[in-house]
Structure formats: C-alpha cells, structure tokens
Scaffold this motif. Structure first.
Motif, PDB file in Angstrom:
ATOM      1  N   GLU A 418       0.806  -1.217   0.000  1.00 53.84           N
ATOM      2  CA  GLU A 418       0.000   0.000   0.000  1.00 53.84           C
ATOM      3  C   GLU A 418       0.841   1.270   0.000  1.00 53.84           C
ATOM      4  OE1 GLU A 418      -3.096   0.129   2.874  1.00 53.84           O
ATOM      5  OE2 GLU A 418      -3.932  -1.823   2.323  1.00 53.84           O
ATOM      6  N   PHE A 419       2.043   1.233   0.604  1.00 53.61           N
ATOM      7  CA  PHE A 419       2.856   2.446   0.648  1.00 53.61           C
ATOM      8  C   PHE A 419       3.417   2.827  -0.717  1.00 53.61           C
ATOM      9  CE2 PHE A 419       5.937  -0.940   1.696  1.00 53.61           C
ATOM     10  CZ  PHE A 419       6.969  -0.659   0.806  1.00 53.61           C
ATOM     11  N   CYS A 420       3.313   1.924  -1.696  1.00 54.65           N
ATOM     12  CA  CYS A 420       3.761   2.233  -3.063  1.00 54.65           C
ATOM     13  C   CYS A 420       2.633   2.799  -3.922  1.00 54.65           C
ATOM     14  CB  CYS A 420       4.330   0.987  -3.729  1.00 54.65           C
ATOM     15  SG  CYS A 420       5.880   0.397  -3.010  1.00 54.65           S
ATOM     16  N   VAL A 421       1.444   2.869  -3.370  1.00 55.90           N
ATOM     17  CA  VAL A 421       0.281   3.343  -4.118  1.00 55.90           C
ATOM     18  C   VAL A 421       0.100   4.838  -3.846  1.00 55.90           C
ATOM     19  CG1 VAL A 421      -2.217   3.069  -4.452  1.00 55.90           C
ATOM     20  CG2 VAL A 421      -0.782   1.075  -3.925  1.00 55.90           C
ATOM     21  N   PRO A 422      -0.205   5.650  -4.861  1.00 56.86           N
ATOM     22  CA  PRO A 422      -0.419   7.092  -4.634  1.00 56.86           C
ATOM     23  C   PRO A 422      -1.472   7.334  -3.555  1.00 56.86           C
ATOM     24  CG  PRO A 422      -0.349   6.618  -6.987  1.00 56.86           C
ATOM     25  CD  PRO A 422      -0.346   5.292  -6.288  1.00 56.86           C
ATOM     26  N   PRO A 423      -1.212   8.259  -2.630  1.00 57.43           N
ATOM     27  CA  PRO A 423      -2.163   8.516  -1.530  1.00 57.43           C
ATOM     28  C   PRO A 423      -3.563   8.862  -2.005  1.00 57.43           C
ATOM     29  CG  PRO A 423      -0.052   9.578  -1.088  1.00 57.43           C
ATOM     30  CD  PRO A 423       0.023   9.045  -2.487  1.00 57.43           C
ATOM     31  N   ALA A 424      -3.695   9.496  -3.174  1.00 53.13           N
ATOM     32  CA  ALA A 424      -5.019   9.898  -3.663  1.00 53.13           C
ATOM     33  C   ALA A 424      -5.923   8.704  -3.931  1.00 53.13           C
ATOM     34  CB  ALA A 424      -4.874  10.740  -4.927  1.00 53.13           C
ATOM     35  N   VAL A 425      -5.360   7.516  -4.075  1.00 53.16           N
ATOM     36  CA  VAL A 425      -6.173   6.318  -4.250  1.00 53.16           C
ATOM     37  C   VAL A 425      -6.960   6.013  -2.972  1.00 53.16           C
ATOM     38  CG1 VAL A 425      -6.084   3.817  -4.643  1.00 53.16           C
ATOM     39  CG2 VAL A 425      -4.667   5.341  -6.018  1.00 53.16           C
ATOM     40  N   PHE A 426      -6.364   6.358  -1.818  1.00 54.54           N
ATOM     41  CA  PHE A 426      -6.993   6.057  -0.530  1.00 54.54           C
ATOM     42  C   PHE A 426      -7.671   7.271   0.119  1.00 54.54           C
ATOM     43  CE2 PHE A 426      -3.254   3.182  -0.844  1.00 54.54           C
ATOM     44  CZ  PHE A 426      -3.934   1.972  -0.924  1.00 54.54           C
ATOM     45  N   TYR A 427      -7.147   8.466  -0.132  1.00 53.55           N
ATOM     46  CA  TYR A 427      -7.619   9.648   0.579  1.00 53.55           C
ATOM     47  C   TYR A 427      -8.127  10.701  -0.419  1.00 53.55           C
ATOM     48  CZ  TYR A 427      -4.627   7.337   3.992  1.00 53.55           C
ATOM     49  OH  TYR A 427      -4.033   6.407   4.799  1.00 53.55           O
ATOM     50  N   HIS A 428      -9.362  11.116  -0.256  1.00 54.91           N
ATOM     51  CA  HIS A 428      -9.974  12.055  -1.193  1.00 54.91           C
ATOM     52  C   HIS A 428      -9.333  13.441  -1.127  1.00 54.91           C
ATOM     53  CE1 HIS A 428     -13.158   9.445  -2.638  1.00 54.91           C
ATOM     54  NE2 HIS A 428     -13.410   9.068  -1.390  1.00 54.91           N
ATOM     55  N   ASP A 429      -8.744  13.790   0.019  1.00 52.61           N
ATOM     56  CA  ASP A 429      -8.153  15.123   0.134  1.00 52.61           C
ATOM     57  C   ASP A 429      -6.688  15.153  -0.275  1.00 52.61           C
ATOM     58  OD1 ASP A 429      -7.349  13.564   2.225  1.00 52.61           O
ATOM     59  OD2 ASP A 429      -7.510  15.124   3.768  1.00 52.61           O
ATOM     60  N   ALA A 430      -6.132  14.014  -0.695  1.00 54.39           N
ATOM     61  CA  ALA A 430      -4.747  13.976  -1.166  1.00 54.39           C
ATOM     62  C   ALA A 430      -4.656  14.561  -2.569  1.00 54.39           C
ATOM     63  CB  ALA A 430      -4.218  12.548  -1.153  1.00 54.39           C
ATOM     64  N   ASP A 431      -3.470  15.047  -2.919  1.00 51.62           N
ATOM     65  CA  ASP A 431      -3.253  15.657  -4.230  1.00 51.62           C
ATOM     66  C   ASP A 431      -3.166  14.570  -5.298  1.00 51.62           C
ATOM     67  OD1 ASP A 431      -2.570  17.136  -6.406  1.00 51.62           O
ATOM     68  OD2 ASP A 431      -0.961  18.255  -5.445  1.00 51.62           O
ATOM     69  N   ALA A 432      -4.141  14.542  -6.186  1.00 48.74           N
ATOM     70  CA  ALA A 432      -4.186  13.499  -7.218  1.00 48.74           C
ATOM     71  C   ALA A 432      -3.086  13.648  -8.256  1.00 48.74           C
ATOM     72  CB  ALA A 432      -5.552  13.504  -7.901  1.00 48.74           C
ATOM     73  N   ASP A 433      -2.513  14.849  -8.384  1.00 47.74           N
ATOM     74  CA  ASP A 433      -1.489  15.072  -9.407  1.00 47.74           C
ATOM     75  C   ASP A 433      -0.326  14.090  -9.271  1.00 47.74           C
ATOM     76  OD1 ASP A 433      -2.872  17.059 -10.598  1.00 47.74           O
ATOM     77  OD2 ASP A 433      -1.622  18.707  -9.901  1.00 47.74           O
ATOM     78  N   ASN A 434      -0.016  13.702  -8.033  1.00 52.77           N
ATOM     79  CA  ASN A 434       1.106  12.790  -7.814  1.00 52.77           C
ATOM     80  C   ASN A 434       0.885  11.428  -8.454  1.00 52.77           C
ATOM     81  OD1 ASN A 434       2.481  14.683  -6.254  1.00 52.77           O
ATOM     82  ND2 ASN A 434       1.441  14.067  -4.376  1.00 52.77           N
ATOM     83  N   ALA A 435      -0.365  11.105  -8.753  1.00 53.28           N
ATOM     84  CA  ALA A 435      -0.677   9.795  -9.331  1.00 53.28           C
ATOM     85  C   ALA A 435      -0.441   9.737 -10.830  1.00 53.28           C
ATOM     86  CB  ALA A 435      -2.119   9.415  -9.008  1.00 53.28           C
ATOM     87  N   TYR A 436      -0.455  10.888 -11.501  1.00 48.25           N
ATOM     88  CA  TYR A 436      -0.379  10.832 -12.961  1.00 48.25           C
ATOM     89  C   TYR A 436       0.616  11.794 -13.601  1.00 48.25           C
ATOM     90  CZ  TYR A 436      -4.025  14.387 -11.973  1.00 48.25           C
ATOM     91  OH  TYR A 436      -4.731  15.435 -11.467  1.00 48.25           O
TER      92      TYR A 436
END
Length: 466
Positions: A418-436
C-alpha cells in the motif's frame, strides 16, 4: 611541459579534445587543475542540454548554470514547483534569460502540478517571459508547457508566435490541460486549426476539445514533402457535438501511417460515459490511461481489445478506493482484462489501481501475456473467491499467487504494498497530481520523442533555409 608540468600551456585544440572525451563528473574534476582548464568546463558544446531544477535543493545549481550557460544552451528543461510563488518567479526569470539566447531549440516546462498557486503578478511575469522566449529565439523545435489550465487559456498568443516565427521548424508541440472539474469549463479560442502550417510537425498533444474534423482534415492534407505525424496525444475532458468519425480517422492514419495515439482521461466522468462513442476502430491507439474517473466500463474495455489488438501496448487505470476497490459486473462473461490480454498481442504494460481483481485473473493474464514488462496491482485490490476464503487467510495463498505470476513472467513479481500506491487512491483530500504527473510528462519528453523520430523508417528530413 614534461620538465615544468605546465598544464596550462597545452594548446586549446588539445584541451577541447580532452574535455570532449570526459563525462560531466570527470570534466568537473579536471577543471580544478588550473585556471585555464577551469575555463574549458563551460564551453558551449558541453552545455547544449541542461535540466534546470528550481526546487530548494537544486536552486543554487540552477542559478549558477543559468548565469553561466543560458546564453548558449540549446535544450532547456525547467522543473519547478508550480504551487510555490518563489519558484514560479524563478521560472519566469529563467525564461527571460533564455529569451536573450536566440538559439534555443527546445523549451520543456515540467511543473510539479497541473495548477499554479501564484499571485497575478507572478503569473503575468511567467506568461510574458514565455512569450518573449518564443518570440526571440529563432528555430524552436520542441515546446511543451505542462498541463495547467491557466497556461492553456493564455496560449493563444503563444500559438500565434509559433505560427509567425517557427512554422518551418517546429517538430513537437504540447498544449494540453488537466481539469479538476471536467464537467464545467470555458473553452478558449486558441486557433488550433493553424497547427497544419507547422510543416515539420511530428508530435502533437492537445485536448480532445480541439480535435475537430477541420483540424483532422487539415493535418491529413498537409502539403507533399511534410514528414508524417508520428505521435498524437489527446486529453479527454468532456465530449462536444462535433465528433471525429471513423472515416476521418481512416483518412488521417492513411496520411500518417506510423502514427501512435495516446489517450488520457483525467477526472473525466463525461469522457468515460462517452468512451464508446470516442473510440473508433481506425484509431492507432497505443496507450490508454484513465485516472480518477469514478468507474470502470466493461463495454469500453472490451472495445479496446476488439478494436486495437495489434496496436495497444499499455493500459493504465488508477481510481480512488471508496471503502473498497471498484467492482465490475461481467454478467457471467469472461473477465475484460483477461480478454484484453488475450487479444492484444503487443501489450507490454498493465497497471490497475483501485480496481477489484480476482487472483485467478491475474494468473491468467500473466500466462496469456508472459512478455509483459509491467503488471502493477496493489495487494489491497486482489481478492480470492468465496470457496477459497479459508485458503486466502493463509500466507501460502499470497506466496502461491506471486509464484505463479513470477513463473509466467520470468521475473520476481510481487503485489504492490500500500505504501507504493499514490495517496489519492486512498484519501480524497490527497493531491491526485502525484498519481499521474510522471506519466503525462513522459508523453512530452523531447528525448523520448526525438528517439521515436530517428527510429521511424518513414521519417523525412526537411531542410529549411533561413
């Protein structure tokens, strides 16, 4: 020299030859020999390509390099945190220095995010410096501006300057955006229909809003002698009334026979709902990515496998987990991801975050497509069927799954923790930009694009006279 050890007496041509054979690290070490050798460290030919990192750690180095090398650098990549006003100002100052160069061929902006958190003065300065850098340099070959909506809205002048000063030279142009709210936004009039005047254009990124029938026709009907388009990247937000038909795509591909298409859906609920209408059989789709669109459409996944069995090389889906991964109903049919792996013979990358996956399907995908270079699935998204629940509770189940997939792929494969997964996958208030951001910026990398131009057998060299 043998008697006195006067290294500074070496002829200039000899010193230049020595330095040309050294790596940057070795050139830096050699420059400490004496003052004359120090001067050769900054010969223009050694600094034609520079990556300026304006972050806190890289700021001092970048300021030093901009003072020393901005006058003769040819390819400039600028990495900066677009949420920090100080770095937006630093980027504006660097662009201003590059505007005085006159010989810059490549400007690549790599912001940390798809939005700017700057004040009006910093943004005005940034945009004006960008315009001046485009206006004052003679032969721009590559321009990429990241994905900021505010930059795109203000890009009409940029596009007009490119048409006026760089039409015969530009090979790679990237003007796309990422919108947090893709359902409601104003569409600027940028004049994208003028893109066809870029007679040497081979790579283009734009929002789907601007991919009109008129633009497709003009790009397909470019004058004879122009090199064909090789890379096309489109960002889908919402779907308008003017649809590009399959006949138009067929004509477009006939004019650009080695075209590779990348399609990105980012925060695009409308785009996901209309995906079956967007996808056309004649599209040369190579990469398909879906980020935070809120659902999985089995019919669209089946269409990807049916329409693009010989072109699709990568599929990325990253969705938020709302209590649990997204479940999709196959209505007792075969799993769409298994069918896609079976049909798409060139599939190299499958990345599925936030999607519920039966472990049996993962094993099937690996066996059907053992040449996969990447199969990324988080451990929290994998489930075992009800008749295997007791088995699932044991460590043996996880080991058995990873062993079977590893055996098929011929490498040590593991589920992502789970620690390798972008935080925005789990938390709605996380910055989604880090995922893409990393994936989207790679689409605009001049190094990768220029390699594809060189390796393409149909590339035509166009020589332009001043």
């Amino acid at each position: 020299m043998a008697a006195g050890g006067d290294w500074a007496s070496l002829p200039s041509v000899v010193l230049e030859h020595i330095f040309s054979k050294l790596s940057l690290k070795d050139r830096t070490s050699a420059s400490s020999t004496c003052r004359k050798w120090r001067e050769y460290l900054f010969l223009p030919q050694f600094w034609s390509v520079i990556n300026f990192n304006l972050s806190y750690k890289g700021r001092q180095r970048s300021r030093f390099l901009s003072a020393k090398c901005s006058k003769f650098v040819k390819e400039a990549t600028i990495e900066f945190n677009s949420t920090r006003v100080s770095q937006v100002w630093d980027c504006a100052r660097l662009l201003d220095l590059l505007s005085r160069n006159g010989q810059v061929e490549c400007i690549c902006l790599r912001p940390s995010n798809s939005y700017f958190d700057g004040d009006k003065d910093s943004m005005d300065s940034f945009l004006e410096s960008l315009r001046q850098a485009i206006k004052r340099n003679r032969k721009l070959v590559h321009l990429s501006l990241g994905f900021s909506e505010v930059v795109l809205i203000n890009s009409r002048d940029v596009l007009n300057l490119l048409v006026k000063y760089h039409a015969p030279y530009l090979q790679s142009l990237h003007l796309t955006s990422v919108k947090e709210d893709s359902s409601s936004y104003d569409l600027p009039h940028l004049g994208f229909d003028n893109v066809s005047v870029f007679s040497n254009l081979q790579a283009l990124s734009l929002d789907f809003d601007f991919l009109t029938p008129k633009l497709m026709t003009s790009l397909a009907d470019r004058r004879r002698g122009c090199p064909p388009l090789i890379n096309l990247c489109i960002h889908v937000h919402r779907v308008g009334q003017r649809q590009v038909t399959d006949i138009m795509w067929k004509k477009f591909v006939a004019a650009n026979p080695h075209l590779e298409l990348t399609m990105n859906l980012v925060h695009s609920i409308d785009g996901l709902h209309a995906l079956l209408d967007i996808l056309k059989p004649s599209m040369p789709l190579v990469h398909f990515r879906q980020y935070f669109c809120g659902d999985i459409r089995v019919a669209s996944l089946n269409a990807l496998g049916l329409h693009y069995p010989s072109t699709l090389r990568s599929l990325t889906i990253i969705e938020a987990i709302d209590l649990q991964p997204i479940n999709y109903d196959t209505h007792n049919a075969e799993d769409p991801f298994v069918m896609l792996a079976w049909r798409c013979s060139r599939l190299e990358c499958l990345k599925l975050f936030g999607v519920s996956m039966d472990q049996k399907n993962l094993v099937a995908i690996a066996r059907l497509r053992p040449e996969l270079c990447e199969l990324s699935v988080p451990s929290c998204c994998v489930f075992w069927s009800e008749d295997e629940e007791d088995y699932y509770d044991s460590d043996e189940a996880l080991f058995d799954l990873q062993f079977k997939v590893s055996e098929s792929l011929g490498c040590n494969w593991q589920l992502l923790p789970e620690f390798c997964v972008p935080p925005a996958v789990f938390y709605h208030d996380a910055d989604a930009d880090n995922a893409y951001m990393a994936d989207l910026l790679a689409d605009q990398s001049w190094g990768l694009l220029s390699q594809s131009f060189q390796h393409n057998p149909s590339k035509l060299q166009v020589h332009c006279r001043d």
